[in-house]
Scaffold this motif. Sequence first.
Motif, PDB file in Angstrom:
ATOM      1  N   PHE A 120      -7.587 -41.820 -13.747  1.00  0.00           N
ATOM      2  CA  PHE A 120      -7.952 -42.195 -12.415  1.00  0.00           C
ATOM      3  C   PHE A 120      -7.206 -41.663 -11.487  1.00  0.00           C
ATOM      4  O   PHE A 120      -6.003 -41.341 -11.588  1.00  0.00           O
ATOM      5  N   ILE A 121      -7.638 -41.451 -10.201  1.00  0.00           N
ATOM      6  CA  ILE A 121      -7.233 -41.066  -9.037  1.00  0.00           C
ATOM      7  C   ILE A 121      -7.524 -42.130  -7.968  1.00  0.00           C
ATOM      8  O   ILE A 121      -8.604 -42.565  -7.890  1.00  0.00           O
ATOM      9  N   THR A 122      -6.493 -42.829  -7.349  1.00  0.00           N
ATOM     10  CA  THR A 122      -6.876 -43.694  -6.097  1.00  0.00           C
ATOM     11  C   THR A 122      -6.437 -42.800  -4.809  1.00  0.00           C
ATOM     12  O   THR A 122      -5.326 -42.565  -4.524  1.00  0.00           O
ATOM     13  N   PRO A 142     -12.710 -42.147 -11.001  1.00  0.00           N
ATOM     14  CA  PRO A 142     -12.395 -41.709 -12.327  1.00  0.00           C
ATOM     15  C   PRO A 142     -12.534 -40.232 -12.414  1.00  0.00           C
ATOM     16  O   PRO A 142     -13.025 -39.529 -11.681  1.00  0.00           O
ATOM     17  N   ILE A 143     -11.446 -39.723 -13.314  1.00  0.00           N
ATOM     18  CA  ILE A 143     -11.567 -38.177 -13.429  1.00  0.00           C
ATOM     19  C   ILE A 143     -12.581 -38.016 -14.719  1.00  0.00           C
ATOM     20  O   ILE A 143     -12.526 -38.480 -15.685  1.00  0.00           O
ATOM     21  N   ASP A 144     -13.635 -36.926 -14.186  1.00  0.00           N
ATOM     22  CA  ASP A 144     -14.487 -36.551 -15.252  1.00  0.00           C
ATOM     23  C   ASP A 144     -13.912 -35.813 -16.426  1.00  0.00           C
ATOM     24  O   ASP A 144     -13.111 -34.790 -16.262  1.00  0.00           O
ATOM     25  N   THR A 145     -14.067 -36.406 -17.622  1.00  0.00           N
ATOM     26  CA  THR A 145     -13.562 -36.067 -18.702  1.00  0.00           C
ATOM     27  C   THR A 145     -14.756 -35.033 -19.445  1.00  0.00           C
ATOM     28  O   THR A 145     -14.368 -34.304 -20.499  1.00  0.00           O
ATOM     29  N   GLU A 146     -15.815 -35.187 -19.206  1.00  0.00           N
ATOM     30  CA  GLU A 146     -17.090 -34.434 -19.912  1.00  0.00           C
ATOM     31  C   GLU A 146     -17.285 -33.252 -19.236  1.00  0.00           C
ATOM     32  O   GLU A 146     -18.067 -32.415 -19.774  1.00  0.00           O
ATOM     33  N   GLY A 147     -16.897 -32.970 -17.898  1.00  0.00           N
ATOM     34  CA  GLY A 147     -17.323 -31.730 -17.135  1.00  0.00           C
ATOM     35  C   GLY A 147     -16.780 -30.556 -17.795  1.00  0.00           C
ATOM     36  O   GLY A 147     -15.723 -30.427 -18.396  1.00  0.00           O
TER      37      GLY A 147
END
Length: 161
Positions: A120-122, A142-147
């Motif tokens: 994540f990044i806040t 949330p940081i996209d892990t699927e892209g």
Amino acid sequence: MKNTKKEVAVVPVASQEVASVESFITKAIETNVPIESLERLLAMRNQVKAEQAKEAFINSMSSFQAECPIISKNKDVLNKDGKSVRYSYASLDSIVSQVKKALGSNGLAYTTNVLNEPGFITAICRITHNLGHSEESSFKIPIDTEGYMSAPQKYASALTF
């Protein structure tokens, strides 16, 4: 019946309060009051100034909101067909250019910070009035892990969301 107008000098209460506390502090120093009393006077001064800064912040935010335009969206994201628009958004530089005049004319400034957490990044935005009062708001992304992007691109994508 004679209509007479009385002129009344209007002095802001807030400046009177600080002036009053300042005069107490000056008098306390001149008369060598105990340090504990001086500390209480300084605490009172700080409290009065903080209340004034918060009130000024609220007034400035109200004025800013009245002046701030509806943010125009300047970027399109296309569907997979490459032709039709999936959605539109306003880029960060566009948002800044649309609001910075209204912020400045109302004595407001902003800062942004980022808190990194696993996955994540806040994003944290702080609005500060020129008298010192500030408030902040945060948004966890949330940081996209699927892209189909490299790790830095995934981070940057979340950061600019």
